[in-house]
Scaffold this active site. Sequence first.
Site, mmCIF file in Angstrom:
data_model
loop_
_atom_site.group_PDB
_atom_site.id
_atom_site.type_symbol
_atom_site.label_atom_id
_atom_site.label_comp_id
_atom_site.label_asym_id
_atom_site.label_seq_id
_atom_site.Cartn_x
_atom_site.Cartn_y
_atom_site.Cartn_z
ATOM 1 N N CYS A 164 0.649 -1.243 -0.029
ATOM 2 C CA CYS A 164 0.123 -0.096 -0.077
ATOM 3 C C CYS A 164 0.944 1.308 0.051
ATOM 4 O O CYS A 164 0.541 2.350 -0.656
ATOM 5 C CB CYS A 164 -1.159 0.208 1.265
ATOM 6 N N HIS A 172 -2.790 6.682 4.353
ATOM 7 C CA HIS A 172 -1.094 6.469 4.704
ATOM 8 C C HIS A 172 -0.733 8.069 4.268
ATOM 9 O O HIS A 172 -1.051 8.246 3.246
ATOM 10 C CB HIS A 172 -0.482 5.586 4.159
#
Length: 332
Positions: A130, A237
Site C-alpha cells: 500500500c 497513509h
Amino acid sequence: MKKLNVAVVGATGMVGRTFLKVLEEENLPVENYYLFASARSAGSKVQFMGKEYTIEELNENSFDRGIDIALFSAGGSISEKFAPIAASKGCVVVDNSSAWRMNSEVPLVVPEVNPEDIKWNKGIIANPNCSTIQAMVALKPLDEKYKIKRIVYSTYQAVSGAGMGGWNDLENGLKGEAPKKFPHPIANNCLPHIDVFLPNGYTKEEMKMIEETRKILGRQDIKITATTVRVPVFNSHSESINVEFENPFELSELVDVLKNAPGIVVEDDTANNVYPMAINATGSNDTYVGRIRRDESVENGVNLWVVADNIRKGAAANAVQIAKKLIEYMND
C-alpha cells in the site's frame, strides 16, 4: 465485449469488503461473481450488486468453473497455495499479499505507472504494498521527466494497514485498553515498527518499499532509504518523500507534471492551509500530493507530501484497476 467470471478471495476481510465496494462502483462487464473466504466465514451472506451472495469456503476445486479473474486478499500463505491452483485452471490472479511481489515471473503493477506489465503475466499479477503504490503514482511521472537519483521515504501509516486487529488496537487504546495487535500502545503514540525487523536494522515494510520501487520503475540503480512509522490514524497513509534528480528542474514545471499525471490530485496552497490530509483522502481512489518545495540542501532535490486511502488505492482499488485493464487486454 465478452462478459467474464470474477472471484473475490478473502471477501469478508477489510480489503475484501472494499473490493466489493469498488467493484460495485466500477460495474465491470462480469457475468458471474464468486465470493470465497475461510471455513469460518463460509455460509455467511453479503449484499453485493443488488443481490444476496453466500460466501463459499475456498478449496482446491473452487476454480473448476471457468473463473477468468480472481482478486485475492486472504494473506500470503493462502496466496502461495491457491494462486498457482487458480492460474493452472486458466484464471488470472490479482494478488494483494506480499507472496508474489518480488518474483521475477510476476508483474508488480500500479495501473497509472506500468499497465503494460500486465500483458506478460503468467497467471499471477501482484498488487504492490500500500505505501509503495501511492509513492509510485507520484514518482513515476517525475522519474520520466527528470530521472530519479535517490529517494528518502518517511511514512506515517494508518492502523487499517494492519487489518481489523490494528483498527481495534487504536479504538480500544483510546479507551485505555492494552494493545493486542501491536507490541506497544498505538493510541497517542507513534511506532517506528511496521512488520518484522531484519538483520540490516530495517523493517520488512521498509525493504518492501525499497525493492518494490526499483522493480516497478525498472530502475535497480536508484538509491533508496525508508523509515516506516505506524501512527494513531484510522485510515489513509501519509508520506514525506524526498527526491533527488539527475537533471535540473523548474519547480512550476514540476508541479504541472504532477497536475497532468493520471491518478494525482495536487493540493498545494499553503497560503490557505491547503495540503493533503488523511481525513480527506479516505474514501477516494486518487493520490494527493502537496507541500511541493525545492530541497535546498542538494542540487536537484524536491520534497513531496503524498497521501492516499491505503485500503482503496493502496489495495482494493488498485487491484480492481488492474482487473479493469486486464479485461481491456482480454477483449482486444
